[in-house]
Design an enzyme around this catalytic site. Structure first.
Site, PDB file in Angstrom:
ATOM      1  N   PRO A  93       0.836  -1.216   0.000  1.00 38.06           N
ATOM      2  CG  PRO A  93       0.067  -0.977   2.198  1.00 38.06           C
ATOM      3  CD  PRO A  93       0.821  -1.909   1.294  1.00 38.06           C
ATOM      4  CB  THR A  94       0.157   4.780  -0.807  1.00 37.12           C
ATOM      5  OG1 THR A  94      -0.075   4.374  -2.154  1.00 37.12           O
ATOM      6  CG2 THR A  94       0.908   6.089  -0.808  1.00 37.12           C
ATOM      7  CD  GLU A 161       0.603 -11.040 -14.577  1.00 37.71           C
ATOM      8  OE1 GLU A 161       1.388 -11.985 -14.401  1.00 37.71           O
ATOM      9  OE2 GLU A 161       0.109 -10.769 -15.688  1.00 37.71           O
ATOM     10  CB  ALA A 222       7.145   3.324 -17.362  1.00 36.79           C
ATOM     11  CG  ASN A 224       0.139  -0.033 -14.073  1.00 36.17           C
ATOM     12  OD1 ASN A 224      -0.445  -0.556 -15.037  1.00 36.17           O
ATOM     13  ND2 ASN A 224       0.327  -0.671 -12.942  1.00 36.17           N
ATOM     14  CB  ALA A 225       2.925   6.199 -15.312  1.00 32.88           C
ATOM     15  CB  CYS A 276      -2.440  -0.865 -10.475  1.00 36.73           C
ATOM     16  SG  CYS A 276      -2.326  -2.589 -10.023  1.00 36.73           S
ATOM     17  CG  PHE A 277      -4.110   2.990 -13.391  1.00 38.87           C
ATOM     18  CD1 PHE A 277      -3.225   1.969 -13.716  1.00 38.87           C
ATOM     19  CD2 PHE A 277      -5.132   3.272 -14.279  1.00 38.87           C
ATOM     20  CE1 PHE A 277      -3.355   1.244 -14.889  1.00 38.87           C
ATOM     21  CE2 PHE A 277      -5.275   2.565 -15.461  1.00 38.87           C
ATOM     22  CZ  PHE A 277      -4.386   1.552 -15.767  1.00 38.87           C
TER      23      PHE A 277
HETATM   24  C1  UDX Z   1      -4.295  -2.040 -14.705  1.00 40.53           C
HETATM   25  C2  UDX Z   1      -3.471  -2.306 -15.975  1.00 40.53           C
HETATM   26  O1  UDX Z   1      -4.333  -2.253 -17.115  1.00 40.53           O
HETATM   27  C3  UDX Z   1      -2.780  -3.656 -15.891  1.00 40.53           C
HETATM   28  O2  UDX Z   1      -1.955  -3.845 -17.016  1.00 40.53           O
HETATM   29  C4  UDX Z   1      -1.961  -3.702 -14.616  1.00 40.53           C
HETATM   30  O3  UDX Z   1      -1.364  -4.971 -14.474  1.00 40.53           O
HETATM   31  C5  UDX Z   1      -2.810  -3.397 -13.385  1.00 40.53           C
HETATM   32  O4  UDX Z   1      -3.474  -2.145 -13.558  1.00 40.53           O
HETATM   33  P1  UDX Z   1      -6.702  -2.817 -13.827  1.00 40.53           P
HETATM   34  O5  UDX Z   1      -6.505  -1.750 -12.794  1.00 40.53           O
HETATM   35  O6  UDX Z   1      -7.108  -4.166 -13.391  1.00 40.53           O
HETATM   36  O7  UDX Z   1      -5.335  -3.016 -14.657  1.00 40.53           O
HETATM   37  O8  UDX Z   1      -7.808  -2.331 -14.877  1.00 40.53           O
HETATM   38  P2  UDX Z   1      -7.814  -1.363 -16.145  1.00 40.53           P
HETATM   39  O9  UDX Z   1      -8.601  -2.021 -17.208  1.00 40.53           O
HETATM   40  O10 UDX Z   1      -6.468  -0.888 -16.516  1.00 40.53           O
HETATM   41  O11 UDX Z   1      -8.673  -0.131 -15.639  1.00 40.53           O
HETATM   42  C6  UDX Z   1      -8.222   0.771 -14.648  1.00 40.53           C
HETATM   43  C7  UDX Z   1      -9.207   1.905 -14.483  1.00 40.53           C
HETATM   44  O12 UDX Z   1      -9.223   2.737 -15.640  1.00 40.53           O
HETATM   45  C8  UDX Z   1     -10.654   1.429 -14.300  1.00 40.53           C
HETATM   46  O13 UDX Z   1     -11.270   2.227 -13.302  1.00 40.53           O
HETATM   47  C9  UDX Z   1     -11.271   1.674 -15.651  1.00 40.53           C
HETATM   48  O14 UDX Z   1     -12.657   1.883 -15.608  1.00 40.53           O
HETATM   49  C10 UDX Z   1     -10.550   2.930 -16.089  1.00 40.53           C
HETATM   50  N1  UDX Z   1     -10.530   3.112 -17.557  1.00 40.53           N
HETATM   51  C11 UDX Z   1      -9.913   2.210 -18.356  1.00 40.53           C
HETATM   52  C12 UDX Z   1     -11.126   4.231 -18.119  1.00 40.53           C
HETATM   53  O15 UDX Z   1     -11.688   5.083 -17.411  1.00 40.53           O
HETATM   54  N2  UDX Z   1     -11.087   4.397 -19.481  1.00 40.53           N
HETATM   55  C13 UDX Z   1     -10.472   3.505 -20.300  1.00 40.53           C
HETATM   56  O16 UDX Z   1     -10.465   3.729 -21.513  1.00 40.53           O
HETATM   57  C14 UDX Z   1      -9.865   2.372 -19.713  1.00 40.53           C
END
Ligand code: UDX
Ligand code: UDX
Ligand code: ADP
Length: 485
Positions: A93-94, A161, A222, A224-225, A276-277
């Site tokens: 966690p952060t 992953e 990078a 994810n960013a 993650c993000f």
């Molecule tokens: C992300 C990365 O995609 C993945 O490669 C990494 O391993 C973990 O983090 P995840 O968080 O499971 O995966 O889902 P993701 O499909 O990336 O969506 C993240 C968020 O972005 C969600 O809230 C989704 O709704 C939002 N999103 C995604 C948008 O708002 N618009 C989009 O076009 C795509």
């Protein structure tokens, strides 16, 4: 093909570990996989019919392998002791306190895992970093292992992953790439090769990339960013679309047609969520600051700032459209998970929207096909650390949450007698709801706020709704309302 039966032990039976190891077990009948966790409830669930996470396709894979070469256990020390390869994917966690609070990753769990591995190991081991961690964590882990090794050889690898929740099984079956980082020594190369052979059971060789340890760690942060940055970019444009009368779907489509940009991951939304993000970007920001790169840190920070802006813009739009008050009005919330096809609520924008509406004294009725009432109540009563404004902590007591929030088992009862409906998760079933029936059950004027662009605004306007869709031309109604802050 491997000569001797390789034994893998995976530490942390979560959203990543469960699906990843189930797929490795499925694709590699000659590998034995044991997933271990300190939480016995989680392990019990993995051993039961009702798996602890919802992920399309996962049940079938687990059913096929569990008891064959896939096991779930709380006997951590035994299985680490026996394993050739130990994956570590414990929580990171952060940090909420002390140096780097609000930004740096909290590596407490990682450090204790490493010390425990060193403690129980009786044979040489490859230790694989699977959870996203700051660059150079592998080096720190290596130090802990080597300085406690009692003559055992540890090789540390970084194998981030990239699966996304909701599509985890497909992502694992057919990954864009598998990334393995390791030391450039003969032992390091041998360890990389061992792990590569596991993936080579089903992943084409040219998709298995090998790099040094730090490149692998940084690539994950990078990637994810960059993904989050695309969402903040299209969300920033969505605000401009609303102000000018352009349509963000048309703009995103036209932009994405450029082969250099590409069509994916350009859906305007209420903001990104997930475990993650935000965490990874905060991490990246912190690393930049620590390395004397404030301009780079600020660049990435702005991705989160736009995300926060998008969420508050949505709440402000709801309140301002509904005559500047939602006090005592019933607002139906369709969806709660951070995206469709998952029951995960970590960092879901739904929490921020709820908190915003609750702050304005709304009564909220939530329906999500996969999130339990318990989970929703926990999320809303949780003390959320606000990274940029640590003093603005908004905390609802569990009592207040219970009073203002109800949970419904279907969309029709959730929307009954509501003044407004907001869509916060893009579940497919929301596209085919009978909106005429919903309209008839609601108070008038009936408002709908679509944070995911799942409904057709024109059709809903014909039914009689006042419609707001992210990044779409505004309803005349909204144009008359005071500007959104
Ligand atoms: C992300 C990365 O995609 C993945 O490669 C990494 O391993 C973990 O983090 P995840 O968080 O499971 O995966 O889902 P993701 O499909 O990336 O969506 C993240 C968020 O972005 C969600 O809230 C989704 O709704 C939002 N999103 C995604 C948008 O708002 N618009 C989009 O076009 C795509
Ligand atoms: C750009 C757009 O590409 C084009 O679609 C639009 O019509 C006009 O603007 P142009 O400016 O001619 O075209 O060249 P482009 O190839 O996009 O390069 C722009 C700048 O970015 C150059 O200085 C280039 O060196 C730099 N660049 C490009 C990088 O630094 N890295 C890259 O990966 C790509
Ligand atoms: P992810 O999304 O990365 O899979 P989760 O938070 O879903 O992460 O899972 C992390 C898991 O790690 C949790 O189930 C937690 O109980 C487990 N865990 C944390 N510390 C340890 C440890 N020292 N040993 C084993 N498991 C641990």
């Amino acid at each position: 093909v491997l000569v001797k039966m390789v034994k893998i032990c995976y530490l942390g039976a979560g959203y990543v570990g469960g699906p990843t190891m189930a797929v490795i077990a499925l694709k590699c009948p000659d590998v034995e996989v044991v997933v271990v966790d300190i939480t016995s409830a989680r392990i019990n669930a993995w051993n039961s019919k009702q798996l602890p996470i919802y992920e399309p396709g996962l049940d079938d894979v687990v059913k096929e392998c569990r008891g064959r070469n896939l096991f779930f256990s709380t006997d951590i020390e035994k299985h680490i002791g026996e394993a050739d390869i130990v994956f570590v994917s414990v929580n990171t966690p952060t940090k909420t306190q002390g140096l780097g609070a609000g930004k740096a990753a909290d590596l407490t769990y990682w450090e204790s895992a490493a010390r425990m591995i060193a403690d129980v190991a009786k044979s040489d081991k490859i230790v694989v970093e699977k959870s996203t961690v700051p660059v150079k964590t592998a080096e720190a882990i290596e130090k802990i292992l080597i300085h406690n090794s009692k003559g055992i050889n540890f090789q540390i690898l970084s194998n981030p992953e990239f699966l996304a929740e909701g599509t985890a099984i497909q992502d694992l079956f057919n990954p864009d790439r598998v990334l393995i980082g390791g030391r450039d020594t003969p032992e390091g190369k041998k360890a990389v090769q061992t792990l590569k052979e596991v993936y080579a059971h089903w992943v084409p060789e040219d998709r298995i990339l090998t790099t040094n340890l730090w490149s692998a760690e940084l690539s994950k942060l990078a990637a994810n960013a960059f993904l989050a940055q695309r969402i903040s970019s299209v969300n920033a444009i969505s605000a401009l679309c609303e102000a000018t009368g352009a349509n963000v779907s048309e703009v995103a489509y036209a932009v994405g047609k450029d082969a250099r940009i590409g069509p994916k991951f350009l859906n305007a939304s209420i903001g990104f969520g997930g475990s993650c993000f935000q965490k990874d970007i905060l991490n990246l920001v912190y690393i930049c600051e620590c390395n004397g790169l404030p301009e780079v840190a600020q660049y990435w920070k702005s991705v989160i700032q736009i995300n926060d802006y998008q969420k508050s813009r949505f709440v402000n739009r709801i309140v301002s459209s509904m005559f500047n008050t939602v006090a005592n009005k019933k607002i139906a919330m369709l969806g709660f998970a951070f995206k469709k096809d998952t029951g995960d609520t970590r960092e879901t924008p739904a929490i921020d929207v709820c908190n915003g509406l609750l702050g304005d004294k709304a009564n909220i009725c939530i329906y999500d096909p996969q999130v339990t009432q318990d989970q929703i109540e926990r999320d809303l009563a949780m003390n959320k650390f606000d990274w940029d404004h640590p003093t603005h902590l908004q905390l609802m007591s569990p009592m207040a949450v219970k009073k203002q929030v109800t949970v419904s088992s279907d969309a029709y009862s959730a929307t009954k007698d509501a003044h407004g409906v907001c869509i916060v998760t893009e579940w497919d079933e929301f596209k085919t709801l009978d909106f005429t029936r919903i309209y008839e059950g609601m108070q008038k004027p009936a408002f709908i706020f679509d944070g995911r662009n799942v409904v057709n605004p024109e059709k809903l306007r014909q039914i009689g709704f006042i419609v707001y869709s992210i990044g779409k031309p505004l309803d005349l109604w909204m144009k008359d309302m005071p500007a959104v802050a």
